[in-house]
Design a protein around this motif. Sequence first.
Motif, PDB file in Angstrom:
ATOM      1  N   ASP A 158       0.815  -1.212   0.000  1.00 59.88           N
ATOM      2  CA  ASP A 158       0.000   0.000   0.000  1.00 59.88           C
ATOM      3  C   ASP A 158       0.851   1.265   0.000  1.00 59.88           C
ATOM      4  N   LEU A 159       2.153   1.130   0.249  1.00 55.45           N
ATOM      5  CA  LEU A 159       3.050   2.284   0.199  1.00 55.45           C
ATOM      6  C   LEU A 159       3.444   2.652  -1.230  1.00 55.45           C
ATOM      7  N   LEU A 160       3.287   1.729  -2.166  1.00 50.90           N
ATOM      8  CA  LEU A 160       3.651   2.018  -3.550  1.00 50.90           C
ATOM      9  C   LEU A 160       2.783   3.142  -4.106  1.00 50.90           C
ATOM     10  N   GLY A 161       3.433   4.124  -4.693  1.00 52.60           N
ATOM     11  CA  GLY A 161       2.735   5.293  -5.218  1.00 52.60           C
ATOM     12  C   GLY A 161       2.581   6.426  -4.215  1.00 52.60           C
ATOM     13  N   ARG A 162       2.871   6.147  -2.958  1.00 51.14           N
ATOM     14  CA  ARG A 162       2.810   7.203  -1.931  1.00 51.14           C
ATOM     15  C   ARG A 162       4.033   8.109  -2.073  1.00 51.14           C
ATOM     16  N   ILE A 163       3.941   9.291  -1.496  1.00 52.61           N
ATOM     17  CA  ILE A 163       5.013  10.275  -1.635  1.00 52.61           C
ATOM     18  C   ILE A 163       5.710  10.515  -0.301  1.00 52.61           C
ATOM     19  N   LEU A 164       7.029  10.414  -0.325  1.00 53.87           N
ATOM     20  CA  LEU A 164       7.851  10.745   0.832  1.00 53.87           C
ATOM     21  C   LEU A 164       8.413  12.143   0.619  1.00 53.87           C
ATOM     22  N   LEU A 165       8.104  13.046   1.539  1.00 56.82           N
ATOM     23  CA  LEU A 165       8.575  14.423   1.442  1.00 56.82           C
ATOM     24  C   LEU A 165       9.725  14.633   2.409  1.00 56.82           C
ATOM     25  N   ARG A 166      10.880  14.987   1.872  1.00 60.05           N
ATOM     26  CA  ARG A 166      12.071  15.287   2.672  1.00 60.05           C
ATOM     27  C   ARG A 166      12.302  16.781   2.643  1.00 60.05           C
ATOM     28  N   THR A 167      12.267  17.412   3.801  1.00 59.84           N
ATOM     29  CA  THR A 167      12.502  18.848   3.908  1.00 59.84           C
ATOM     30  C   THR A 167      13.933  19.085   4.367  1.00 59.84           C
ATOM     31  N   ASP A 171      18.079  23.283   2.112  1.00 58.70           N
ATOM     32  CA  ASP A 171      18.201  23.753   0.733  1.00 58.70           C
ATOM     33  C   ASP A 171      16.881  23.712  -0.020  1.00 58.70           C
ATOM     34  N   GLY A 172      15.865  23.084   0.571  1.00 56.95           N
ATOM     35  CA  GLY A 172      14.578  22.978  -0.095  1.00 56.95           C
ATOM     36  C   GLY A 172      14.019  21.571   0.002  1.00 56.95           C
ATOM     37  N   PRO A 173      12.788  21.356  -0.467  1.00 53.38           N
ATOM     38  CA  PRO A 173      12.143  20.048  -0.361  1.00 53.38           C
ATOM     39  C   PRO A 173      12.544  19.105  -1.494  1.00 53.38           C
ATOM     40  N   ILE A 174      12.509  17.811  -1.183  1.00 57.42           N
ATOM     41  CA  ILE A 174      12.668  16.756  -2.183  1.00 57.42           C
ATOM     42  C   ILE A 174      11.512  15.785  -1.968  1.00 57.42           C
ATOM     43  N   ALA A 175      10.788  15.489  -3.020  1.00 60.87           N
ATOM     44  CA  ALA A 175       9.669  14.560  -2.922  1.00 60.87           C
ATOM     45  C   ALA A 175       9.943  13.337  -3.776  1.00 60.87           C
ATOM     46  N   LEU A 176       9.633  12.175  -3.226  1.00 63.81           N
ATOM     47  CA  LEU A 176       9.897  10.910  -3.898  1.00 63.81           C
ATOM     48  C   LEU A 176       8.642  10.056  -3.934  1.00 63.81           C
ATOM     49  N   ARG A 177       8.319   9.528  -5.093  1.00 65.00           N
ATOM     50  CA  ARG A 177       7.192   8.593  -5.266  1.00 65.00           C
ATOM     51  C   ARG A 177       7.733   7.174  -5.131  1.00 65.00           C
ATOM     52  N   LEU A 178       7.232   6.426  -4.155  1.00 60.23           N
ATOM     53  CA  LEU A 178       7.758   5.094  -3.891  1.00 60.23           C
ATOM     54  C   LEU A 178       7.342   4.108  -4.982  1.00 60.23           C
ATOM     55  N   GLY A 192      12.506   4.644  -5.750  1.00 62.47           N
ATOM     56  CA  GLY A 192      11.442   5.582  -6.050  1.00 62.47           C
ATOM     57  C   GLY A 192      11.830   6.569  -7.124  1.00 62.47           C
ATOM     58  N   GLU A 193      10.876   7.381  -7.522  1.00 62.97           N
ATOM     59  CA  GLU A 193      11.060   8.416  -8.534  1.00 62.97           C
ATOM     60  C   GLU A 193      11.049   9.781  -7.853  1.00 62.97           C
ATOM     61  N   ILE A 194      12.092  10.562  -8.082  1.00 62.32           N
ATOM     62  CA  ILE A 194      12.134  11.923  -7.555  1.00 62.32           C
ATOM     63  C   ILE A 194      11.168  12.781  -8.373  1.00 62.32           C
ATOM     64  N   VAL A 195      10.138  13.299  -7.731  1.00 62.41           N
ATOM     65  CA  VAL A 195       9.118  14.076  -8.445  1.00 62.41           C
ATOM     66  C   VAL A 195       9.187  15.564  -8.106  1.00 62.41           C
ATOM     67  N   GLU A 196      10.027  15.918  -7.171  1.00 61.83           N
ATOM     68  CA  GLU A 196      10.223  17.324  -6.804  1.00 61.83           C
ATOM     69  C   GLU A 196      11.619  17.450  -6.189  1.00 61.83           C
ATOM     70  N   GLY A 197      12.315  18.525  -6.512  1.00 58.36           N
ATOM     71  CA  GLY A 197      13.655  18.713  -5.973  1.00 58.36           C
ATOM     72  C   GLY A 197      14.704  17.885  -6.694  1.00 58.36           C
ATOM     73  N   VAL A 198      14.490  17.658  -7.990  1.00 65.57           N
ATOM     74  CA  VAL A 198      15.423  16.822  -8.763  1.00 65.57           C
ATOM     75  C   VAL A 198      16.835  17.395  -8.741  1.00 65.57           C
ATOM     76  N   GLU A 199      16.965  18.696  -8.859  1.00 65.47           N
ATOM     77  CA  GLU A 199      18.302  19.317  -8.872  1.00 65.47           C
ATOM     78  C   GLU A 199      19.039  19.054  -7.561  1.00 65.47           C
ATOM     79  N   LEU A 200      18.321  19.102  -6.434  1.00 66.79           N
ATOM     80  CA  LEU A 200      18.947  18.827  -5.139  1.00 66.79           C
ATOM     81  C   LEU A 200      19.398  17.380  -5.068  1.00 66.79           C
ATOM     82  N   ALA A 201      18.558  16.459  -5.552  1.00 63.44           N
ATOM     83  CA  ALA A 201      18.925  15.043  -5.545  1.00 63.44           C
ATOM     84  C   ALA A 201      20.131  14.781  -6.440  1.00 63.44           C
TER      85      ALA A 201
END
Length: 216
Positions: A25-34, A37-44, A108-117
Amino acid sequence: MIAPPDRVPLPREFFDRPVLEVAPDLLGRILLRTTPDGPIALRLTEVEAYDGPNDPGSHAYRGRTARNAVMFGPPGHVYVYFTYGMWHCMNLVCGPEGRASAVLLRAGEIVEGVELARKRRLSARNDKELAKGPARLATALEVDRDLDGTDACATGETPLRMLTGTPVPADQVRSGPRTGVSGDGGNGDIHPWRYWVANDPTVSPYRAQAPRRRSS
């Protein structure tokens, strides 16, 4: 401001369930790392379940230690361990408090904060490889032992938070043996507890545990 549906935090009740229910059930959920330098969001897209005393592959199979204490709850907290003297791996604790079980976040897929990753994963050949594997995932999100015990369900400021995301349809979820686990714990017939999104390019390749050779 009302948060978009996929950015609503997951409640603690989500994690207060058997690990074999939580993991897929975690697949497709988003992990937000603050980060500062800014946020990074990852889709599991890939996870593995570890079921404490019932699971010879679990860090908690032989009981509580200083290293695995977070696994014993409460649910919704982050368990981070250091492995091979160089890598960190991140898990989410689930199940009732006092019974150690957790889900390893494998890819997972980085969906936000790609440059930081990208700055943290300079060896990645493309963006699909930024979090392709548990150590790469932790590196891309700048996760280490300092975040062990973080409450991913907390309100207010928190460095890690699980969000609703978009759950993956059941017919797109695959399962099989866990990667790099030896003995019965790695037997896919007994423990087919690795779950991934079918045909997703960010899923890590499966590798069986290689038997150790004794020097002559």
